[in-house]
Design an enzyme around this catalytic site. Structure first.
Site, PDB file in Angstrom:
ATOM      1  N   SER A  98       0.696  -1.219  -0.056  1.00  0.00           N
ATOM      2  CA  SER A  98      -0.118  -0.122  -0.061  1.00  0.00           C
ATOM      3  C   SER A  98       0.935   1.254   0.039  1.00  0.00           C
ATOM      4  O   SER A  98       1.425   1.614   1.071  1.00  0.00           O
ATOM      5  CB  SER A  98      -0.774   0.112   1.129  1.00  0.00           C
ATOM      6  OG  SER A  98      -1.915  -0.965   0.963  1.00  0.00           O
ATOM      7  N   LYS A 172      -7.292   1.756  -2.772  1.00  0.00           N
ATOM      8  CA  LYS A 172      -6.925   1.390  -1.534  1.00  0.00           C
ATOM      9  C   LYS A 172      -7.231   2.461  -0.444  1.00  0.00           C
ATOM     10  O   LYS A 172      -7.596   2.297   0.819  1.00  0.00           O
ATOM     11  CB  LYS A 172      -5.610   0.725  -1.540  1.00  0.00           C
ATOM     12  CG  LYS A 172      -4.879   0.577  -0.067  1.00  0.00           C
ATOM     13  CD  LYS A 172      -5.505  -0.720   0.558  1.00  0.00           C
ATOM     14  CE  LYS A 172      -5.278  -1.079   1.917  1.00  0.00           C
ATOM     15  NZ  LYS A 172      -4.115  -1.621   2.135  1.00  0.00           N
ATOM     16  N   LYS A 240      -2.584   8.174   9.394  1.00  0.00           N
ATOM     17  CA  LYS A 240      -1.697   8.230   8.057  1.00  0.00           C
ATOM     18  C   LYS A 240      -2.524   7.853   6.722  1.00  0.00           C
ATOM     19  O   LYS A 240      -2.230   8.645   5.642  1.00  0.00           O
ATOM     20  CB  LYS A 240      -0.424   7.295   8.133  1.00  0.00           C
ATOM     21  CG  LYS A 240       0.575   7.199   7.039  1.00  0.00           C
ATOM     22  CD  LYS A 240       1.528   6.247   6.875  1.00  0.00           C
ATOM     23  CE  LYS A 240       0.600   5.048   5.842  1.00  0.00           C
ATOM     24  NZ  LYS A 240       1.520   3.796   5.870  1.00  0.00           N
TER      25      LYS A 240
END
Lengths: 295, 295
Positions: A98, A172, A240
């Site tokens: 990711s 994602k 994040k």
């Protein structure tokens, strides 16, 4: 089934993915920065390589499953042992880590310059999904690259081609937005139930099967009800992810007030010392407000 | 199975619930304000009554499925034809309508004064869930009342006892909070995907099966992808539900910043003329901001 695969990164996700590929019959070479994690796969039939460049030398398809975009860049491109120096012409490199969409696009450009093809294909479903081969796989890149990757990806989960290079990473980020916001929704709901004298565990159970049902209500709702905030994901990583979504969004003129609010709430949780708890600990952050009346 | 049931309210939800009760073998008397909706159930075996008081005269268990708390109060208590005048001592009254927790508590008190027992048991799952007998049923009241109601409720769905009187309605409000917020999460996610050049329909498909999966992603996400905002639920009702949750929360010292933001966003959608569209039209409200940059 003589497609040779090389897997770079045999951590919590990479290792069970490697086992799925071996179980599907693919010849597999693995590499990991801390070698013993790669060696644990030798017994299951994997060859273990000393460097990324060596690992990819015979590969038709290279899969990377690494911690973040910086690590992917290092393993693919930086220094004499980087994978790019070992790639055969025409190799397909599938990055299942990711990372940011803009990083994925940059990697795709650099791989094209090296006569390789890129697909970004991050996943959702966690280690359980990786072990079961049921990962949600979001793929970005050329149609032809996806068609070539599909049988390999299907050994690990359910791949869907969502758009051009970087789109898998963008998808994602949207996955993480939904996860982060839905955790907030479940937390507020259970807190209101609790304050009104209902049993939050029973309310969670009652809501399953109705329109409020979700994987988050099932999994993270259970953690909230049990007060079990041991780290699987973390508040810091959820924060994040939301900031990455807002960062990617800012470049696209995207305005997301709900995502923005949730980033603020996770930030406050991190500021209050919850960074290394599971992201379901947003429940604790919101619970603390019920007593202070903080707005 | 000789428990006599009376059902007051044979609308979109009440009618399929009546059919489930008849199919389970319960003797059933029905009443509806507009009588023809009740008569449609006669063919399936229901007796049709002229007034609430007449409908409940032989009932062991009375079920109300009406539009809001004011209607429930009228049907149960107001005027000479109200149900309360026909109730036998010991009758169990199950209100499956969605009303405010404080209204449910007030009705429970008044029913106790009339030697009846109350259970609030609102549902989630829509007309499809009512037809299939798979409704999520959130029940508030005494343990003994729930035990008595359970076999009847199981003919219509999956009942869970969540707490004392009013708790079922509170749980329904938390259901609506999760629904309203998750719609916002899915909308922002699909909008970001769209702006980044990914295919929102493919992204929705890719996210199914991962941690972002939910009934809302499945059902309302599909409506967003298709741009089909024909009314099933509505923006106006979703707004009312969120405001009811905030109202109930305010009395309990509950602070819900995410619910509050979503109430503001649905209000803006209503202000912009979307009141009678499906609540998935929050997508349209958020989409409009992408062009104006409105914060």
């Amino acid at each position: 089934m003589n497609t040779h695969i090389s897997l770079l990164g045999c951590g919590l996700m990479g290792a069970p993915m490697a086992r799925r590929l071996l179980a599907a019959g693919y010849p597999l070479t693995v590499w990991n920065r801390t070698r013993f994690k790669a060696e644990a796969l030798a017994e299951a039939g994997a060859r273990v390589a000393d460097t990324p460049a060596e690992a990819v030398a015979r590969a038709d398809i290279v899969i990377t499953m690494l911690e973040h975009g910086g690590v992917v860049q290092t393993v693919l491109f930086d220094g004499p042992d980087a994978a790019v120096h070992g790639l055969r012409a025409g190799t397909l490199v599938i990055d299942m880590s990711s990372i940011l969409p803009e990083q994925a696009q940059a990697h795709a450009t650099r791989l094209a310059e090296a006569d390789a093809t890129a697909l970004d294909a991050p996943v959702s479903g966690g280690t359980l999904g990786a072990e079961a081969g049921t990962l949600a796989i979001m793929a970005g890149g050329d149609e032809a690259a996806f068609a070539r990757a599909r049988p390999v990806l299907e050994a690990m989960g359910r791949p869907v081609h969502v758009g051009p290079a970087g789109s898998g990473q963008l998808a994602k980020l949207t996955n993480q937005m939904i996860v982060g916001i839905t955790i907030g929704a479940v937390a507020e709901a259970l807190l209101l139930a609790e304050r009104g004298g209902a049993d939050p565990a029973k309310v969670r159970e009652a809501l399953r099967g109705g329109f409020a049902d979700s994987r988050i209500l099932e999994v993270h709702g259970q953690r909230m009800v049990e007060g079990d905030f041991a780290k699987r994901g973390s508040m810091a990583i959820q924060l994040k992810d939301l900031n990455n979504a807002l960062h990617a969004g800012a470049q696209l003129g995207f305005e997301g007030p709900i995502t923005r609010l949730l980033a603020t709430l996770y930030q406050q949780g991190v500021d209050h010392g919850l960074a290394e708890l599971d992201q379901s600990a947003l429940f604790k952050e919101l619970q603390a407000r019920q007593h202070t009346g903080e707005a």
